[in-house]
Enzyme design. Sequence first.
Site, PDB file in Angstrom:
ATOM      1  N   ASP A 196       2.821   7.580   7.312  1.00  0.00           N
ATOM      2  CA  ASP A 196       4.059   7.067   6.742  1.00  0.00           C
ATOM      3  C   ASP A 196       4.082   7.223   5.227  1.00  0.00           C
ATOM      4  OD1 ASP A 196       4.950   6.433   9.220  1.00  0.00           O
ATOM      5  OD2 ASP A 196       4.777   4.265   9.021  1.00  0.00           O
ATOM      6  N   CYS A 233      -4.281   3.976  12.013  1.00  0.00           N
ATOM      7  CA  CYS A 233      -3.156   3.786  11.098  1.00  0.00           C
ATOM      8  C   CYS A 233      -1.844   3.379  11.757  1.00  0.00           C
ATOM      9  CB  CYS A 233      -3.016   5.015  10.214  1.00  0.00           C
ATOM     10  SG  CYS A 233      -4.244   4.995   8.876  1.00  0.00           S
ATOM     11  N   ASP A 234      -0.754   3.491  10.998  1.00  0.00           N
ATOM     12  CA  ASP A 234       0.489   2.779  11.276  1.00  0.00           C
ATOM     13  C   ASP A 234       1.109   3.034  12.637  1.00  0.00           C
ATOM     14  OD1 ASP A 234       0.070   2.196   8.616  1.00  0.00           O
ATOM     15  OD2 ASP A 234       2.175   2.356   8.067  1.00  0.00           O
ATOM     16  N   LYS A 235       1.052   4.245  13.142  1.00  0.00           N
ATOM     17  CA  LYS A 235       1.673   4.536  14.429  1.00  0.00           C
ATOM     18  C   LYS A 235       0.635   4.883  15.492  1.00  0.00           C
ATOM     19  CE  LYS A 235       5.548   3.695  12.638  1.00  0.00           C
ATOM     20  NZ  LYS A 235       4.996   3.452  11.311  1.00  0.00           N
ATOM     21  N   CYS A 282      -5.372   2.037   4.548  1.00  0.00           N
ATOM     22  CA  CYS A 282      -5.173   1.634   3.155  1.00  0.00           C
ATOM     23  C   CYS A 282      -5.801   0.274   2.853  1.00  0.00           C
ATOM     24  CB  CYS A 282      -3.685   1.612   2.836  1.00  0.00           C
ATOM     25  SG  CYS A 282      -2.921   3.248   2.878  1.00  0.00           S
ATOM     26  N   GLU A 327      11.126   3.867   7.457  1.00  0.00           N
ATOM     27  CA  GLU A 327      10.547   2.942   6.486  1.00  0.00           C
ATOM     28  C   GLU A 327      11.145   3.237   5.120  1.00  0.00           C
ATOM     29  OE1 GLU A 327       6.365   2.844   5.942  1.00  0.00           O
ATOM     30  OE2 GLU A 327       6.002   1.711   7.772  1.00  0.00           O
ATOM     31  N   SER A 377       7.705  -0.733   4.961  1.00  0.00           N
ATOM     32  CA  SER A 377       6.254  -0.617   5.019  1.00  0.00           C
ATOM     33  C   SER A 377       5.652  -2.013   4.990  1.00  0.00           C
ATOM     34  CB  SER A 377       5.753   0.184   3.813  1.00  0.00           C
ATOM     35  OG  SER A 377       4.363   0.013   3.645  1.00  0.00           O
TER      36      SER A 377
END
Length: 662
Positions: A127, A169-171, A240, A518, A544
Amino acid sequence: MPAITQVPSLTSILDSGDPTMFAPPTKTRGPQGQLPFTDDMLRNAPSGDLFGWTMNAGMGWDPSKLGGKEVLILSTHGGLRAADGTPIALGYHSGHWEVNLLVEAAARELKGLDAVPFAGYCSDPCDGRSQGTTGMFDSLPYRNDAAQIFRRLIRSLPRRSGVLGVATCDKGLPAMMMALAAQHTLPCILVPGGVTLLAEEGEDAAAIQTIGARFAHGKITREYAAEMGCRACASPGGGCQFLGTAATAQVVGEALGMSLTHSALAPSGQPVWLDMARRSARAVLSMESRGLGMRDILTPAALENAMAVHAAFGGSTNLILHLTAIAYHAGLKRPAVDDWARVNRSVPRIVDALPNGPKHHATVQVFLAGGVPEVMLHLRKAGLLDTSVLVASGQTLGDALDWWAQSERRAVLRKTLLARDGIDPDNVIMSPDEARHRGLTATVCFPIGNLAPEGAVIKSTSIDASVVDADGVYRKVGPARVFVTEPAAIEAIKAGQVKEGDILVLACRGPMGAGMEETYQLTSALKFLPFGKHVALLTDARFSGVSTGACIGHISPEALAGGPIGKLREGDVIEIVVDRNRLEGTVNLVGEAGTVFGAEQGTRVLAERAPRPDLAPDKDLPADTKLWAALQDASGGTWGGAVYDVERIVKLLAAGRRALGE
């Protein structure tokens, strides 16, 4: 962009000129030994089982060892690393760059225990890389696609006895969790891919994403941007350093019981991280031997625990989408807005981490302070957990927490944080009383009003304290600055056309308009500009997990579904009220053309208005994403987790056919 310095010749493309290429063999000896077939297998097993062993031997596995339990290790690994870690081909992001090391550690452990490990991969996008680009249109839809692929890979190994899911991570991580949750009778363990380290001198990965906006406003030099941008991802792997969607998903996975105790947020590449993979391999075999499957772990009580831990951490609002989707695939009742509001009102935030603060500790420091089990100790003492649930180790949560409280691991890591960084772990993860004394408040609030009749969400703790009234209530009345594309809004900010006191409205960016992109470009730009705290943001898109400020997203219905946000005009007067103590809020149209008439009249005005003439799906929205938007809308929409409810979709298709006379 730098030009390619050497263009290959046509001759070198057509033929390498190496004569050794032209004598390939057609036969070879083949693997030696015998497959451990039994008479019963040869008579009754499917041909695929028999041929599978032939292929296993062909790949070099000792044929005499093929009778062991087959365990599938799925991961989101991306890129190609040399043995020394240097890149041959880059991944999409650092988060998945090293997770193949976890796969290897787990596989070696399984092999040593006479199991037969298999590995499959479905990499994930970033992202951060796609912010402000059309790549963001594929971000949330990708999650559903990857979850489908993972489920298909699991089913495509018919003799699997268990699954390890390695993701970061995000997805990719929510997709993995959705896929594992759907394996009701199969033992599965989630292996979180950990986090990256902070740079010794430099900015974190959240702050560094704002260098464009800061440079445009003369806040930093090009040299500063270049140097800080180079070092922000200080170590090569892991999610992150802030408690965004990636880190929050790791926390929620452990809170659900899908991961081993104290596995979320481990520093990528470090011994403690690799050890987690080996122990997870042992755990999945232990689950299999005891006949435990995901339905024994993922229960209504486990879901409630995860929501409580999410609130205690002050996690990303994106988990409202993802945890709801995980619940759906686990066969559990999906939490509604009222459930989220109830939990966030009853559970105190007790973690001080990026981006919520107040001191903004990095995720690796939260890990050293005790991570999820340390938070759970406080929640247990407050009576906010069901400790009878089973967790990945096969223990009850209560037994796992008893172990943690007395463990050497806890004592040593907490001392390490104090010795290495000078940080008292009790200042990172606090008791509820201490957190209250330091001014930490619950995180997520769900405003309603004539602009969000079906709800919205804001991370209320991220509103700058200096613009919140003494009673803990954020109040703002201001003119609407309306945009229907993110680039137009960003251009206006960089050009100084958005002023202190404005309410920036970004409409038409929900699922039907832009895949529910996002909008961290906007929130980060506002955060690091001097007047940014005096600007609010309303959108039918999402944020985010590191976003901060008075940013209200998930506004429903979205503009293209007839939502009132799609009827706003430039200069409309909007009122926002967010009570950070009671976790209540409203967002209303209260005036137009310089006249303030209140929310009740605003409701009538919106009912009479037509949608803006410039509302339309983004011209670059892929057909794949349009299909995703339609299917998730038929399945309950974003508040239902943006999932595919197949029975509901089939029912609607059948009704549509009947209505069309087909």
